[in-house]
Write a protein that holds these residues in place. Structure first.
Motif, PDB file in Angstrom:
ATOM      1  N   ALA A  98       9.348  16.201   7.313  1.00 36.10           N
ATOM      2  CA  ALA A  98       8.519  15.086   6.830  1.00 36.10           C
ATOM      3  C   ALA A  98       7.146  15.580   6.389  1.00 36.10           C
ATOM      4  CB  ALA A  98       8.380  14.030   7.918  1.00 36.10           C
ATOM      5  N   LEU A  99       6.551  16.494   7.140  1.00 37.97           N
ATOM      6  CA  LEU A  99       5.244  17.046   6.775  1.00 37.97           C
ATOM      7  C   LEU A  99       5.316  17.830   5.467  1.00 37.97           C
ATOM      8  CD1 LEU A  99       3.979  18.269  10.251  1.00 37.97           C
ATOM      9  CD2 LEU A  99       2.785  16.644   8.776  1.00 37.97           C
ATOM     10  N   LEU A 100       6.308  18.685   5.345  1.00 37.94           N
ATOM     11  CA  LEU A 100       6.421  19.531   4.151  1.00 37.94           C
ATOM     12  C   LEU A 100       6.768  18.725   2.907  1.00 37.94           C
ATOM     13  CD1 LEU A 100       8.289  22.644   5.617  1.00 37.94           C
ATOM     14  CD2 LEU A 100       5.839  22.352   5.199  1.00 37.94           C
ATOM     15  N   SER A 101       7.445  17.599   3.086  1.00 42.50           N
ATOM     16  CA  SER A 101       7.812  16.778   1.931  1.00 42.50           C
ATOM     17  C   SER A 101       6.687  15.849   1.495  1.00 42.50           C
ATOM     18  CB  SER A 101       9.063  15.947   2.252  1.00 42.50           C
ATOM     19  OG  SER A 101       8.810  15.058   3.329  1.00 42.50           O
ATOM     20  N   GLY A 102       5.576  15.848   2.236  1.00 44.95           N
ATOM     21  CA  GLY A 102       4.435  15.017   1.841  1.00 44.95           C
ATOM     22  C   GLY A 102       4.618  13.550   2.140  1.00 44.95           C
ATOM     23  N   ARG A 103       5.481  13.199   3.102  1.00 47.95           N
ATOM     24  CA  ARG A 103       5.741  11.793   3.412  1.00 47.95           C
ATOM     25  C   ARG A 103       4.911  11.273   4.577  1.00 47.95           C
ATOM     26  NH1 ARG A 103      10.430  11.369   5.569  1.00 47.95           N
ATOM     27  NH2 ARG A 103      11.279  13.466   5.450  1.00 47.95           N
ATOM     28  N   VAL A 104       4.045  12.117   5.133  1.00 49.60           N
ATOM     29  CA  VAL A 104       3.254  11.714   6.300  1.00 49.60           C
ATOM     30  C   VAL A 104       1.816  11.441   5.871  1.00 49.60           C
ATOM     31  CG1 VAL A 104       2.482  12.362   8.604  1.00 49.60           C
ATOM     32  CG2 VAL A 104       4.721  13.131   7.776  1.00 49.60           C
ATOM     33  N   PRO A 105       1.300  10.237   6.088  1.00 48.72           N
ATOM     34  CA  PRO A 105      -0.105   9.953   5.737  1.00 48.72           C
ATOM     35  C   PRO A 105      -1.057  10.884   6.485  1.00 48.72           C
ATOM     36  CG  PRO A 105       1.088   7.921   6.247  1.00 48.72           C
ATOM     37  CD  PRO A 105       1.982   9.054   6.633  1.00 48.72           C
ATOM     38  N   ARG A 106      -2.163  11.218   5.837  1.00 48.59           N
ATOM     39  CA  ARG A 106      -3.118  12.150   6.434  1.00 48.59           C
ATOM     40  C   ARG A 106      -3.614  11.656   7.788  1.00 48.59           C
ATOM     41  NH1 ARG A 106      -4.895  15.284   8.872  1.00 48.59           N
ATOM     42  NH2 ARG A 106      -6.420  16.925   8.483  1.00 48.59           N
ATOM     43  N   GLU A 107      -3.794  10.350   7.914  1.00 48.22           N
ATOM     44  CA  GLU A 107      -4.331   9.822   9.169  1.00 48.22           C
ATOM     45  C   GLU A 107      -3.319   9.852  10.310  1.00 48.22           C
ATOM     46  OE1 GLU A 107      -3.026   6.317   6.531  1.00 48.22           O
ATOM     47  OE2 GLU A 107      -4.098   8.232   6.316  1.00 48.22           O
ATOM     48  N   ASP A 108      -2.054  10.139   9.989  1.00 49.12           N
ATOM     49  CA  ASP A 108      -1.020  10.124  11.018  1.00 49.12           C
ATOM     50  C   ASP A 108      -0.764  11.502  11.623  1.00 49.12           C
ATOM     51  OD1 ASP A 108      -0.780   7.465  10.561  1.00 49.12           O
ATOM     52  OD2 ASP A 108       1.199   7.530   9.614  1.00 49.12           O
ATOM     53  N   ALA A 148       0.840  -1.199   0.000  1.00 41.26           N
ATOM     54  CA  ALA A 148       0.000   0.000   0.000  1.00 41.26           C
ATOM     55  C   ALA A 148       0.875   1.250   0.000  1.00 41.26           C
ATOM     56  CB  ALA A 148      -0.906   0.003   1.229  1.00 41.26           C
ATOM     57  N   PRO A 149       0.453   2.317  -0.665  1.00 43.62           N
ATOM     58  CA  PRO A 149       1.230   3.557  -0.645  1.00 43.62           C
ATOM     59  C   PRO A 149       1.218   4.184   0.746  1.00 43.62           C
ATOM     60  CG  PRO A 149      -0.889   3.914  -1.712  1.00 43.62           C
ATOM     61  CD  PRO A 149      -0.779   2.435  -1.481  1.00 43.62           C
ATOM     62  N   VAL A 150       2.274   4.891   1.069  1.00 45.19           N
ATOM     63  CA  VAL A 150       2.361   5.560   2.373  1.00 45.19           C
ATOM     64  C   VAL A 150       1.347   6.693   2.446  1.00 45.19           C
ATOM     65  CG1 VAL A 150       3.859   6.892   3.901  1.00 45.19           C
ATOM     66  CG2 VAL A 150       4.769   4.913   2.667  1.00 45.19           C
ATOM     67  N   VAL A 151       1.261   7.471   1.382  1.00 44.98           N
ATOM     68  CA  VAL A 151       0.312   8.582   1.354  1.00 44.98           C
ATOM     69  C   VAL A 151      -0.658   8.383   0.201  1.00 44.98           C
ATOM     70  CG1 VAL A 151       1.902  10.223   2.402  1.00 44.98           C
ATOM     71  CG2 VAL A 151       1.882   9.966  -0.068  1.00 44.98           C
ATOM     72  N   ARG A 152      -1.868   8.905   0.377  1.00 46.01           N
ATOM     73  CA  ARG A 152      -2.898   8.823  -0.660  1.00 46.01           C
ATOM     74  C   ARG A 152      -3.299  10.247  -1.039  1.00 46.01           C
ATOM     75  NH1 ARG A 152      -4.738   3.685  -1.213  1.00 46.01           N
ATOM     76  NH2 ARG A 152      -4.241   2.212   0.458  1.00 46.01           N
ATOM     77  N   PRO A 153      -2.619  10.824  -2.027  1.00 38.59           N
ATOM     78  CA  PRO A 153      -2.878  12.218  -2.391  1.00 38.59           C
ATOM     79  C   PRO A 153      -4.224  12.390  -3.082  1.00 38.59           C
ATOM     80  CG  PRO A 153      -1.333  11.230  -3.923  1.00 38.59           C
ATOM     81  CD  PRO A 153      -1.566  10.222  -2.832  1.00 38.59           C
ATOM     82  N   GLY A 154      -4.609  13.643  -3.229  1.00 34.16           N
ATOM     83  CA  GLY A 154      -5.867  13.945  -3.902  1.00 34.16           C
ATOM     84  C   GLY A 154      -5.684  14.042  -5.404  1.00 34.16           C
ATOM     85  N   THR A 155      -6.631  14.754  -6.020  1.00 31.09           N
ATOM     86  CA  THR A 155      -6.633  14.838  -7.489  1.00 31.09           C
ATOM     87  C   THR A 155      -6.546  16.271  -8.003  1.00 31.09           C
ATOM     88  OG1 THR A 155      -9.051  14.861  -7.489  1.00 31.09           O
ATOM     89  CG2 THR A 155      -7.964  12.717  -7.671  1.00 31.09           C
ATOM     90  N   ALA A 156      -6.516  17.240  -7.111  1.00 33.98           N
ATOM     91  CA  ALA A 156      -6.515  18.644  -7.543  1.00 33.98           C
ATOM     92  C   ALA A 156      -5.210  18.998  -8.243  1.00 33.98           C
ATOM     93  CB  ALA A 156      -6.730  19.562  -6.345  1.00 33.98           C
ATOM     94  N   GLY A 157      -5.309  19.861  -9.246  1.00 27.65           N
ATOM     95  CA  GLY A 157      -4.140  20.305  -9.991  1.00 27.65           C
ATOM     96  C   GLY A 157      -3.398  21.407  -9.271  1.00 27.65           C
ATOM     97  N   PRO A 158      -2.391  21.985  -9.913  1.00 30.05           N
ATOM     98  CA  PRO A 158      -1.595  23.046  -9.276  1.00 30.05           C
ATOM     99  C   PRO A 158      -2.477  24.197  -8.803  1.00 30.05           C
ATOM    100  CG  PRO A 158      -0.595  22.331 -11.336  1.00 30.05           C
ATOM    101  CD  PRO A 158      -1.949  21.689 -11.274  1.00 30.05           C
TER     102      PRO A 158
END
Length: 580
Positions: A380-390, A324-334
């Motif tokens: 870690a937060l700024l790099s997007g490596r933390v799952p939303r639930e964490d 499973a991926p560590v993070v599950r990003p959304g779909t919004a563009g820039p």
């Protein structure tokens, strides 16, 4: 961006094996048909010899002998062509499947969302190099098994034509032999999987030790590391020997059973010849067939071993592809640029508790954390490596929650450059451009801003200087400055630098700070939507002095803000932290 080939959680060892057969079905089918044709012609050789003996040799019929020899030559021609072409297709299918699996594993390892396989870099390397190849062997197993079964069936039919009881004995005996040999398959699978896991662990340790060799030498721990590797390698040797013993026992049993089966069939055939129920030609054909049958039976035993290895490795491949991926990003563009490029609102993660911070457009923000672990949590937060639930709270990028952004949009907006820089084998130019088409003027400007011109000037090839693996032919400080120059070339809307000068001397650090301020300061654009922002997470006074504002973190929260000079004058702890 490389994307994983299958959805996480949908892959198992069986799925990997079935998909390999489905993906290579064209070559597998054609190769299997040709290998089956080869086995049919192999079976017909002793039959043809028996017929020649009875119809031409025993009768002295020269024309029949010449015609028979021509037919035998044609039979061998088909036999050779079928094997050559069928084997080529089968091996091509194996190699193509192994390549496809390696590409998939690389895609999973490089997926910016991360993965939860739990494997270290060395283990991933082992899976890519070894398990991918072994799991693809199921393609070969399919062709060999089908060809062996075809050979046994055709040989049994030929024996039935010669003598029904003898043919029935072969039809009953061969399946019993195969079933008996199959009983060892689960043990072979377990031993093979354990062997691959042990080898992967050893490889992972070797990669870790090689990566940290300079540090180990610096602290005098290389002897301890060598003993640790020797112990791990010894364990891998033990597991490998157990697997080899099991494979050897299986091969020995296969050979023994084949020999006994051949002896029984040949003995019965000889007795029937003495009774006058078989001619000399039929006896030769039966003995030849009985001797030949040993080969496909042994091939089936070999296929049991191959399949056990393939299944064990497929399970490890599935562990990577199905992670499973560590993070599950959304779909919004820039997002559209906003006056506040980054906002952390009441964030709670690791050492951060109710943490809030704002980074304005065009601002160079310094961040000083008294506890280094809190700085690590922020990175870690700024790099997007933390799952939303964490984590609690929300990180906004240009007013949009980070979890709503597509991973490409998030990475395009915020670039985090760690102090532990990763450089790649190739030229300095390639490392700086990172695959983009960048004008040399831009590259040299970034190198100048990062105070790294000496890295170019010290070598006759300059910007085309070759770097070895991990940039090992550069010093630690040189690697950091080249990494910073690469980040400046990327020119992201928000650049986050975490301790970018830990291996750089004070004089060079001062030049670097001024160059960074010039490249990213945008003093006139401070507060203007769309202007670039920079976050310097550091305790270096040389870096903090070029910032517009410094935020001080203590016990998970921002406890002080202001210019570097103001904090030096008014905060004793801040002064002690940055000037020590």
């Amino acid at each position: 961006m490389i994307r994983p080939p299958v959805a996480a959680g949908e892959t198992s060892g069986g799925v990997v094996l079935r998909r390999a057969l489905r993906r290579q079905r064209g070559r597998v089918l054609a190769g299997t048909l040709l290998l089956c044709l080869h086995q049919v012609t192999e079976v017909l050789v002793p039959v043809a010899i028996g017929v020649i003996i009875d119809r031409a040799v025993a009768t002295g019929d020269v024309p029949a002998l010449l015609l028979s020899l021509a037919g035998l030559a044609a039979l061998f021609t088909v036999l050779a062509f079928a094997y050559r072409t069928g084997a080529r297709l089968a091996y091509a299918a194996v190699e193509r499947e192994a390549h496809a699996v390696r590409v998939e594993i690389a895609g999973r390892a490089l997926d910016p969302r991360g993965h939860r396989s739990g494997m270290r870099d060395g283990e991933l390397l082992s899976v890519t190099a070894s398990d991918a190849e072994l799991s693809a062997l199921v393609v070969r197993v399919a062709g060999l098994s089908a060809a062996a079964i075809t050979a046994i069936v055709v040989a049994a039919v030929a024996l039935l034509v010669v003598d029904v009881p003898l043919g029935l004995g072969v039809l009953v005996g061969v399946p019993l032999v195969v079933v008996a040999l199959q009983r060892m398959a689960p043990l072979l699978t377990r031993r093979s999987a354990s062997q691959q896991e042990a080898l992967a662990t050893t490889t992972a340790l070797a990669v870790d030790l090689v990566s940290g060799l300079r540090v180990l030498r610096g602290i005098g721990a290389q002897d301890h590391a060598a003993r640790r590797y020797a112990a791990t390698s010894q364990q891998a040797l033990g597991v490998t020997l157990r697997a080899a013993t099991t494979k050897g026992l299986h091969a020995g049993l296969t050979t023994t059973v084949n020999g006994l089966f051949l002896a029984v069939v040949a003995g019965v055939a000889g007795w029937l010849a003495l009774q006058g129920r078989l001619t000399i030609g039929e006896l030769v054909a039966v003995v030849g067939l009985a001797q030949f049958i040993a080969e496909p039976v042994q091939t089936l035993g070999y296929c049991v071993q191959l399949f056990a290895m393939a299944r064990g490795s497929a399970g490890r491949v599935a562990r990577v592809l199905g992670a499973a991926p560590v993070v599950r990003p959304g779909t919004a563009g820039p997002p559209d640029p906003s006056p506040s490029r980054l906002v952390l609102d009441s964030v709670g993660y690791a050492g951060l508790d109710g943490f809030s911070l704002r980074v304005d457009a065009g601002e160079v923000l310094g961040v000083l954390a008294y506890d280094p672990s809190e700085a690590e949590a922020l990175v870690a937060l700024l790099s997007g490596r933390v799952p939303r639930e964490d984590h609690r709270g929300t990180l906004y990028v240009d007013g949009v929650p980070a979890e709503d952004l597509h991973i490409d949009a998030l990475r395009g907006a915020v670039l985090v450059e760690q102090h532990d820089v990763a450089l790649f084998e190739g030229t300095l130019r390639d490392n700086l451009a990172a695959g983009a088409d960048v004008d040399e003027t831009v590259l040299r400007a970034a190198v100048r801003a990062a105070a790294a011109e000496d890295v170019l000037d010290a070598h006759p090839q300059g910007i085309d200087r070759q770097l070895t693996e991990r940039g090992a032919n550069l010093s630690g400080g040189q690697r950091q400055r080249i990494g910073l120059a690469r980040a400046l070339v990327a020119d992201p809307p928000v650049l986050v630098l975490h301790n970018p000068t830990t291996a750089i001397d004070a004089v060079t650090e001062a030049y670097l700070a001024d160059g960074l301020a010039s490249a990213r300061g945008t003093a006139g654009a401070h507060g203007t939507a769309g202007a670039r922002s920079t976050v310097l997470i550091s305790s270096s006074p040389a870096l903090l002095r070029v910032t517009h504002r410094v935020a001080v973190i203590d016990r998970g929260r921002v406890v002080a803000e202001g210019s570097h000079e103001h904090l030096l004058a008014s905060d004793a702890r801040y002064r002690e932290e940055v000037l020590r």
